[in-house]
Design a protein around this motif. Structure first.
Motif, PDB file in Angstrom:
ATOM      1  N   LEU A 101       0.793   4.542  -6.166  1.00  9.64           N
ATOM      2  CA  LEU A 101       0.166   3.044  -6.651  1.00  9.64           C
ATOM      3  C   LEU A 101       0.682   1.926  -5.930  1.00  9.64           C
ATOM      4  O   LEU A 101      -0.246   0.982  -5.427  1.00  9.64           O
ATOM      5  CB  LEU A 101       0.442   2.967  -8.107  1.00  9.64           C
ATOM      6  CG  LEU A 101      -1.038   3.387  -8.889  1.00  9.64           C
ATOM      7  CD1 LEU A 101      -0.458   3.229 -10.482  1.00  9.64           C
ATOM      8  CD2 LEU A 101      -2.158   2.611  -8.844  1.00  9.64           C
ATOM      9  N   ARG A 117       2.199   2.151  -3.267  1.00  7.71           N
ATOM     10  CA  ARG A 117       1.813   2.222  -1.711  1.00  7.71           C
ATOM     11  C   ARG A 117       0.400   1.629  -1.523  1.00  7.71           C
ATOM     12  O   ARG A 117       0.062   1.176  -0.422  1.00  7.71           O
ATOM     13  CB  ARG A 117       2.081   3.582  -1.336  1.00  7.71           C
ATOM     14  CG  ARG A 117       3.095   3.618  -0.320  1.00  7.71           C
ATOM     15  CD  ARG A 117       3.402   5.155   0.173  1.00  7.71           C
ATOM     16  NE  ARG A 117       4.587   5.727  -0.560  1.00  7.71           N
ATOM     17  CZ  ARG A 117       4.817   6.806  -0.905  1.00  7.71           C
ATOM     18  NH1 ARG A 117       3.863   7.939  -0.800  1.00  7.71           N
ATOM     19  NH2 ARG A 117       5.986   7.423  -1.776  1.00  7.71           N
ATOM     20  N   CYS A 118      -0.310   1.880  -2.449  1.00  3.14           N
ATOM     21  CA  CYS A 118      -1.776   1.311  -2.291  1.00  3.14           C
ATOM     22  C   CYS A 118      -1.669  -0.199  -2.334  1.00  3.14           C
ATOM     23  O   CYS A 118      -2.340  -0.807  -1.556  1.00  3.14           O
ATOM     24  CB  CYS A 118      -2.492   1.558  -3.899  1.00  3.14           C
ATOM     25  SG  CYS A 118      -3.179   3.168  -3.639  1.00  3.14           S
ATOM     26  N   ILE A 119      -0.955  -0.881  -2.999  1.00  3.25           N
ATOM     27  CA  ILE A 119      -0.720  -2.461  -2.865  1.00  3.25           C
ATOM     28  C   ILE A 119      -0.295  -2.744  -1.625  1.00  3.25           C
ATOM     29  O   ILE A 119      -0.826  -3.634  -1.057  1.00  3.25           O
ATOM     30  CB  ILE A 119       0.330  -2.913  -4.097  1.00  3.25           C
ATOM     31  CG1 ILE A 119      -0.283  -2.504  -5.581  1.00  3.25           C
ATOM     32  CG2 ILE A 119       0.521  -4.336  -3.832  1.00  3.25           C
ATOM     33  CD1 ILE A 119       0.927  -2.962  -6.494  1.00  3.25           C
ATOM     34  N   ARG A 120       0.851  -1.751  -1.112  1.00  2.27           N
ATOM     35  CA  ARG A 120       1.188  -2.337   0.347  1.00  2.27           C
ATOM     36  C   ARG A 120       0.057  -2.193   1.203  1.00  2.27           C
ATOM     37  O   ARG A 120       0.005  -3.173   2.112  1.00  2.27           O
ATOM     38  CB  ARG A 120       2.371  -1.744   0.471  1.00  2.27           C
ATOM     39  CG  ARG A 120       3.471  -1.738  -0.192  1.00  2.27           C
ATOM     40  CD  ARG A 120       4.999  -1.381   0.164  1.00  2.27           C
ATOM     41  NE  ARG A 120       5.924  -1.770  -0.578  1.00  2.27           N
ATOM     42  CZ  ARG A 120       6.405  -2.701  -0.745  1.00  2.27           C
ATOM     43  NH1 ARG A 120       6.080  -3.548  -0.094  1.00  2.27           N
ATOM     44  NH2 ARG A 120       7.228  -3.022  -1.708  1.00  2.27           N
ATOM     45  N   LEU A 121      -0.686  -0.933   1.167  1.00  4.76           N
ATOM     46  CA  LEU A 121      -1.664  -0.807   2.062  1.00  4.76           C
ATOM     47  C   LEU A 121      -2.851  -1.981   1.957  1.00  4.76           C
ATOM     48  O   LEU A 121      -3.306  -2.494   2.975  1.00  4.76           O
ATOM     49  CB  LEU A 121      -2.383   0.429   2.024  1.00  4.76           C
ATOM     50  CG  LEU A 121      -3.599   0.780   2.727  1.00  4.76           C
ATOM     51  CD1 LEU A 121      -2.851   0.879   4.178  1.00  4.76           C
ATOM     52  CD2 LEU A 121      -4.156   2.342   2.207  1.00  4.76           C
ATOM     53  N   ALA A 122      -3.054  -2.396   0.705  1.00  2.00           N
ATOM     54  CA  ALA A 122      -4.026  -3.472   0.408  1.00  2.00           C
ATOM     55  C   ALA A 122      -3.352  -4.801   1.086  1.00  2.00           C
ATOM     56  O   ALA A 122      -4.253  -5.472   1.506  1.00  2.00           O
ATOM     57  CB  ALA A 122      -4.068  -3.719  -0.855  1.00  2.00           C
ATOM     58  N   ILE A 123      -2.053  -5.002   0.938  1.00  3.08           N
ATOM     59  CA  ILE A 123      -1.648  -6.245   1.538  1.00  3.08           C
ATOM     60  C   ILE A 123      -1.709  -6.195   3.101  1.00  3.08           C
ATOM     61  O   ILE A 123      -2.269  -7.324   3.994  1.00  3.08           O
ATOM     62  CB  ILE A 123      -0.236  -6.633   1.225  1.00  3.08           C
ATOM     63  CG1 ILE A 123      -0.140  -6.823  -0.259  1.00  3.08           C
ATOM     64  CG2 ILE A 123       0.485  -7.761   2.094  1.00  3.08           C
ATOM     65  CD1 ILE A 123       1.282  -6.810  -0.963  1.00  3.08           C
ATOM     66  N   VAL A 124      -1.406  -5.261   3.775  1.00  5.54           N
ATOM     67  CA  VAL A 124      -1.362  -4.778   5.188  1.00  5.54           C
ATOM     68  C   VAL A 124      -3.018  -5.213   5.586  1.00  5.54           C
ATOM     69  O   VAL A 124      -3.153  -5.961   6.548  1.00  5.54           O
ATOM     70  CB  VAL A 124      -1.186  -3.528   5.775  1.00  5.54           C
ATOM     71  CG1 VAL A 124      -1.461  -3.362   6.985  1.00  5.54           C
ATOM     72  CG2 VAL A 124       0.309  -3.462   5.395  1.00  5.54           C
ATOM     73  N   ASN A 125      -3.908  -4.587   4.718  1.00 12.84           N
ATOM     74  CA  ASN A 125      -5.349  -4.779   4.932  1.00 12.84           C
ATOM     75  C   ASN A 125      -6.042  -5.947   5.020  1.00 12.84           C
ATOM     76  O   ASN A 125      -6.579  -6.647   6.001  1.00 12.84           O
ATOM     77  CB  ASN A 125      -6.082  -4.037   4.164  1.00 12.84           C
ATOM     78  CG  ASN A 125      -7.548  -3.427   4.569  1.00 12.84           C
ATOM     79  OD1 ASN A 125      -7.878  -3.731   5.406  1.00 12.84           O
ATOM     80  ND2 ASN A 125      -8.232  -3.464   3.430  1.00 12.84           N
ATOM     81  N   LEU A 126      -5.457  -6.742   4.056  1.00 10.01           N
ATOM     82  CA  LEU A 126      -5.838  -8.278   3.643  1.00 10.01           C
ATOM     83  C   LEU A 126      -5.263  -9.113   4.842  1.00 10.01           C
ATOM     84  O   LEU A 126      -6.142  -9.993   5.335  1.00 10.01           O
ATOM     85  CB  LEU A 126      -5.251  -8.797   2.539  1.00 10.01           C
ATOM     86  CG  LEU A 126      -5.764  -8.471   1.159  1.00 10.01           C
ATOM     87  CD1 LEU A 126      -4.947  -9.024  -0.004  1.00 10.01           C
ATOM     88  CD2 LEU A 126      -7.359  -9.033   1.165  1.00 10.01           C
ATOM     89  N   GLY A 169      -5.409  -8.160   7.893  1.00  8.47           N
ATOM     90  CA  GLY A 169      -5.802  -7.739   9.189  1.00  8.47           C
ATOM     91  C   GLY A 169      -7.252  -8.069   9.218  1.00  8.47           C
ATOM     92  O   GLY A 169      -7.911  -8.078  10.026  1.00  8.47           O
ATOM     93  N   ILE A 170      -8.120  -8.456   7.749  1.00  9.29           N
ATOM     94  CA  ILE A 170      -9.295  -8.674   7.856  1.00  9.29           C
ATOM     95  C   ILE A 170      -9.761 -10.075   8.744  1.00  9.29           C
ATOM     96  O   ILE A 170      -8.969 -10.992   8.526  1.00  9.29           O
ATOM     97  CB  ILE A 170      -9.578  -8.893   6.313  1.00  9.29           C
ATOM     98  CG1 ILE A 170      -9.555  -7.441   5.591  1.00  9.29           C
ATOM     99  CG2 ILE A 170     -11.026  -9.566   6.327  1.00  9.29           C
ATOM    100  CD1 ILE A 170      -9.954  -7.528   4.274  1.00  9.29           C
ATOM    101  N   LEU A 211      -2.744 -15.059   0.739  1.00  8.49           N
ATOM    102  CA  LEU A 211      -2.022 -14.073  -0.199  1.00  8.49           C
ATOM    103  C   LEU A 211      -0.934 -13.218   0.792  1.00  8.49           C
ATOM    104  O   LEU A 211       0.243 -13.146   0.620  1.00  8.49           O
ATOM    105  CB  LEU A 211      -2.748 -13.190  -0.970  1.00  8.49           C
ATOM    106  CG  LEU A 211      -3.061 -13.962  -2.212  1.00  8.49           C
ATOM    107  CD1 LEU A 211      -3.950 -12.927  -2.960  1.00  8.49           C
ATOM    108  CD2 LEU A 211      -1.967 -14.514  -2.957  1.00  8.49           C
ATOM    109  N   ILE A 237       2.996 -13.212   0.365  1.00  8.89           N
ATOM    110  CA  ILE A 237       3.741 -12.079  -0.355  1.00  8.89           C
ATOM    111  C   ILE A 237       4.663 -11.520   0.550  1.00  8.89           C
ATOM    112  O   ILE A 237       5.825 -11.250   0.189  1.00  8.89           O
ATOM    113  CB  ILE A 237       2.839 -10.961  -0.684  1.00  8.89           C
ATOM    114  CG1 ILE A 237       1.614 -11.636  -1.921  1.00  8.89           C
ATOM    115  CG2 ILE A 237       3.428  -9.718  -1.042  1.00  8.89           C
ATOM    116  CD1 ILE A 237       0.934 -10.738  -2.405  1.00  8.89           C
TER     117      ILE A 237
END
Lengths: 303, 281
Positions: free
Chosen positions: B96, B98-107, B109-110, B145, B149
């Protein structure tokens, strides 16, 4: 323990629980935002796949007012500008990172680092403006392009915009190369230059690949600069001379056209469709980059 | 060829390349400073535009950018700092997290224009906020964000573990330790993160194109649900949409925007280096 102290402890544990719950929610909010973004792009963008036949969608003509929604020139436009930008930025970025980490005297570092941070801070619209007023006329005059607003002009500025990302990630990669590698090479009589190019840079290559990918993600998503300096002609940029001709990217198309479309129209859905493509592309790039970051952490024994 | 000669040539090449990277940056800033300075006057900064924006000042655009930055701060600081505390102090290394970290990396890069689309879809249309300061601030806040973060988490992580164990050994709860010890120690790093995030919000154009930005408004915004002019969009407008725009007005706008963003950048750097020097651990 008297009852008053008891009450106080209980109060403390309640606030503690409430705060922990709040922080947990805030922690997971980022996942929620990504899902929301994805959901709303799908909601507004997916209808286009039902409204426009696929042959048209992947066709070569983008004339929305006449019902032509061929995204090929836009996708290729983004690809060409991005690739040229990375081709320019990669050697510049890696060489600068090597210079800063391995060669530069400390006074040069003191100048380089803040300058690169400044570059990272300049808003894209300011760089676009500079490109329009200063660089485009130069491209027109000295490189013989019929107009200064070309693939090359856009890619050149995008390369500089990607540089801070590429340099800082590449620097971290060089930094992560164990000192023993350098010592071993030097002890065997290699010069510092040989050590850098035969040992340190090859050892850092996965990190440098990540740097390039992140820089690419930055370039593909850039909007204002590209809209202001690439001329925005939706044509297929595959001939050899297209480097010095105008082109139109996905990002610039959305930015230029979304203001004028009716909400819920086919054109509106098509622009969100481009948004979906961009979302997936950058997601993929960042996923690949993040995977190699995770991999590096797992191989902890080496460092 | 002598390998020491090769080394000397190589180092010269690296120096040259670094100059190629640095000199254009200095040139951009210098050109905008010099040319924009000609337009600088009290009238330019403090009065409304008139004559189709070809005369007068850029006051509403400055106010608009300050309002948007403030609105962004209001939303992104609590969410960003809270999220950071969760990641650095509470989260264990599970899938879970790791999901947050992936979400942050993704945000992170958008593309900014995709944030604009999202803001249009969710805030402007679905939640019926209209093109407004609220909608624009929310869009920009989500975009900032990941910057906040990732920088702030670094600041929490460097606070030594003993600080936490000592706080716990004195009977403090986890939150008491965070509030009274960890956060004050990490405060400068958190401020740096916030400044870096907000300067990005202040300079971005694409996310506000369809969510707040007004081409021209004869008055200042009256409520959070009004549209507003803003510096980056105004620069875009005066450099591409208005034919016959006097050049010094364009450079003047660019200079004000650049000065605002770079001063936040300098502030972030100063806070960080001051903190590093003063730190006792």
């Amino acid at each position: 323990m008297n009852s008053r102290e008891d009450l106080r402890t209980r109060w403390l544990s309640w606030t503690e629980l409430a705060i922990e719950a709040l922080i947990r929610v805030l922690g997971f909010s980022t996942v929620g935002f990504v899902l929301l973004i994805f959901l709303f792009l799908l909601k507004e963008g997916v209808p286009v796949f039902f409204e426009v036949p696929l042959g048209n969608l992947f066709g070569t003509r983008w004339y929305p007012t006449f019902g032509y929604f061929g995204t090929t020139p836009l996708i290729l436009g983004s690809a060409v500008v991005t690739v040229v930008a990375v081709v320019i930025a990669l050697p510049l970025g890696v060489a600068t990172a090597v210079f800063v980490r391995e060669v530069a005297p400390s006074w040069a570092r003191e100048i380089l680092k803040p300058t690169i941070e400044t570059l990272a801070g300049i808003p894209s619209v300011v760089l676009g403006f500079f490109g329009m007023t200063i660089i485009a006329p130069m491209v027109h005059q000295y490189l013989g392009a019929p107009t200064g607003l070309t693939v090359f002009t856009g890619a050149l500025i995008l390369a500089y915009m990607a540089l801070p990302t590429i340099i800082s990630v590449a620097e971290d990669a060089l930094d992560a190369v164990p000192k023993s590698y350098r010592d071993a090479a030097l002890a065997m009589g290699a010069t510092q230059w040989q050590t850098i190019w035969r040992v340190v840079v090859p050892a850092a290559r996965s990190g440098i690949a990540v740097a390039v990918m992140l820089g690419m993600g930055r370039a593909i998503g850039e909007t204002m600069t590209v809209m202001m300096v690439t001329g925005n002609a939706a044509r297929i940029p595959l001939s050899l001379d297209s480097l010095f001709k105008p082109v139109r990217t996905m990002t610039a198309t959305i930015a230029a056209e979304m203001g004028e479309v009716a909400q819920g129209s086919v054109h509106y859905h098509a622009l969100f469709g481009l948004g979906i493509i961009l979302f997936f592309l950058t997601f993929l790039i960042n996923l690949l980059a993040a995977r190699s970051i995770f991999k590096k952490q797992r191989r902890g024994g080496l460092r | 060829m002598n390998r020491y000669l090769v080394q000397r040539l190589g180092f010269a090449l690296l120096t040259g390349v670094s100059l190629v990277v640095v000199i254009p940056v200095v040139l951009v800033v210098a050109v905008i400073l010099l040319k924009g300075f000609e337009a600088m006057s009290w009238v330019f900064i403090s009065s409304m535009p008139h004559d189709g924006m070809k005369a007068g000042g850029i006051f509403p655009a400055i106010v608009g950018t300050l309002l948007l930055t403030f609105g962004t701060a209001l939303v992104s600081i609590p969410i960003g700092v809270g999220g950071t505390i969760y990641l650095a102090e509470y989260a264990r290394d599970t899938w879970l997290t790791r999901c947050i970290r992936l979400a942050i990396v993704n945000l992170a890069g958008i593309p900014s224009i995709v944030y604009g689309l999202f803001g249009l879809g969710l805030f402007v249309l679905f939640l019926k906020m209209g093109t407004s300061i609220v909608a624009g601030s929310l869009t920009l806040a989500i975009m900032t964000l990941p910057v906040i973060i990732s920088t702030a988490e670094e600041a929490l992580r460097v606070v030594p573990m003993e600080f936490r164990t000592v706080s716990a050994s004195l009977g403090g709860t986890r939150w008491q330790g965070i509030r009274n010890i960890i956060l004050p120690q990490a405060f400068p790093g958190i401020i740096t993160g916030i400044l870096l995030g907000l300067l990005r919000a202040a300079g971005e154009t694409a996310p506000i194109l369809f969510t707040v930005a007004a081409f021209y408004l004869p008055r200042l915004p009256q409520s959070p649900f009004d549209q507003t002019m803003s510096l980056p969009y105004h620069l875009f407008v005066v450099s591409t949409q208005v034919p016959g725009m006097p050049e010094e007005m364009q450079y003047g706008t660019a200079l004000v925007l650049l000065a605002l963003v770079l001063s936040m950048n300098v502030a972030a750097t100063v806070v960080r280096s001051y903190f590093r020097r003063r730190r006792q651990w």
